[in-house]
Each structure stands twice: as C-alpha cells, then as structure tokens.
Design an enzyme around this catalytic site. Structure first.
Site, mmCIF file in Angstrom:
data_model
loop_
_atom_site.group_PDB
_atom_site.id
_atom_site.type_symbol
_atom_site.label_atom_id
_atom_site.label_comp_id
_atom_site.label_asym_id
_atom_site.label_seq_id
_atom_site.Cartn_x
_atom_site.Cartn_y
_atom_site.Cartn_z
ATOM 1 N N ASP A 34 -34.397 -23.169 -53.469
ATOM 2 C CA ASP A 34 -35.496 -22.366 -52.888
ATOM 3 C C ASP A 34 -36.632 -22.121 -53.908
ATOM 4 O OD1 ASP A 34 -37.623 -20.911 -51.525
ATOM 5 O OD2 ASP A 34 -36.144 -20.526 -49.986
ATOM 6 N N HIS A 103 -30.890 -25.127 -41.845
ATOM 7 C CA HIS A 103 -30.680 -24.826 -43.234
ATOM 8 C C HIS A 103 -29.841 -23.413 -43.372
ATOM 9 C CE1 HIS A 103 -34.865 -23.161 -42.479
ATOM 10 N NE2 HIS A 103 -34.732 -22.570 -43.300
#
Length: 146
Positions: A34, A103
């Site tokens: 991320d 996700h």
C-alpha cells in the site's frame, strides 16, 4: 450487486498500467505494498479475477486470496519483526471500501505502535522499495522452508 468497473485502480495495477511495489504473484492473486501504509509492510492482496468484494467472489477464488493473505502475513511478521498482524477486508462502499476491487489489507503490528489513520500519508518511494525487498526475501525464505 453492482457491476465491476474495470477502470478501478487495482484493475489498472493488474494490467500494468499503474506501477506497484509487487511482493508476490501467482496465477490467481497479486500482492503489493500500500503506498499509503498504516503500518510498515502494509500489503494489499487482490484476486486477479474481476470481482468487487467478498459478496461476489467465488469460494474457490476466495480460498486462493486467503492462502496468499496468510503467506503475506507470515512473511510480514518475520520481515518487520512484528508481534502480530491485522487482516482487514471491506466490501462495498457502505462498509468503507474505497477501491471496488476485492482486496485484503495485511498490516504487521508491533505492541505499543498504533496504526496510522487510513489514506493520510504517502510513503517515501525509497522506503517502499526497502520494504518490498524485505518482504520478498521473507516470502522466499518461507517458501524454502515449506
């Protein structure tokens, strides 16, 4: 159920239209850091299938996402000397899902260190590169032991 939008950012990552810090990939899943991590090593695990979330993913596809999520969690705890891990999944906007491609968030945790607020700070690319290297090494080590 709403229709899948193939122009979402994760679909673009899968197609290579947007760069990512890939740490793992197999036939059915893709894992990458991320860029606005809530903890060091915060990784996203996504299916390659075009699905919005847990409400429309097949059971078989979800099993593969879960397997990869576990692999990443074990590696992240090792790579970042973490005491535990948080795994999160949000499905549909009412739950807080922002990117409408399934996700899983994998966030290594250390006692006494809180998560950063979501989507508040982009990490330095050099730090992300270092974290990518650490995670890949931990995944390779884990696979050699298996």
């Amino acid at each position: 159920m709403a229709i899948y939008d193939d122009q979402n950012i994760f679909a673009k990552v899968l197609r290579g239209e947007i760069p990512s810090y890939k740490v793992y990939e197999n036939e059915q899943t893709f894992a990458f850091l991320d860029i606005m991590p809530r903890s060091p090593g915060h990784t996203l695990v996504i299916p390659k299938a075009a699905v919005r979330g847990i409400l429309d993913i097949s059971a078989d596809e979800f099993v593969e996402v879960a397997r990869t999520t576990r692999r990443i969690a074990l590696a992240a705890v090792s790579a970042f000397n973490a005491g535990g891990v948080i795994v999160q999944q949000f499905s549909e906007p009412a739950s807080g899902q922002v990117v409408l491609h399934m996700h899983m968030h994998v966030m290594p945790m250390t006692a006494g260190i809180d998560l950063l607020p979501a989507q508040t700070r982009k990490e330095d690319p050099k730090v992300l590169e270092q974290h990518t290297t650490r995670l890949i090494a931990a995944i390779k080590e884990q696979m050699q032991r298996a």
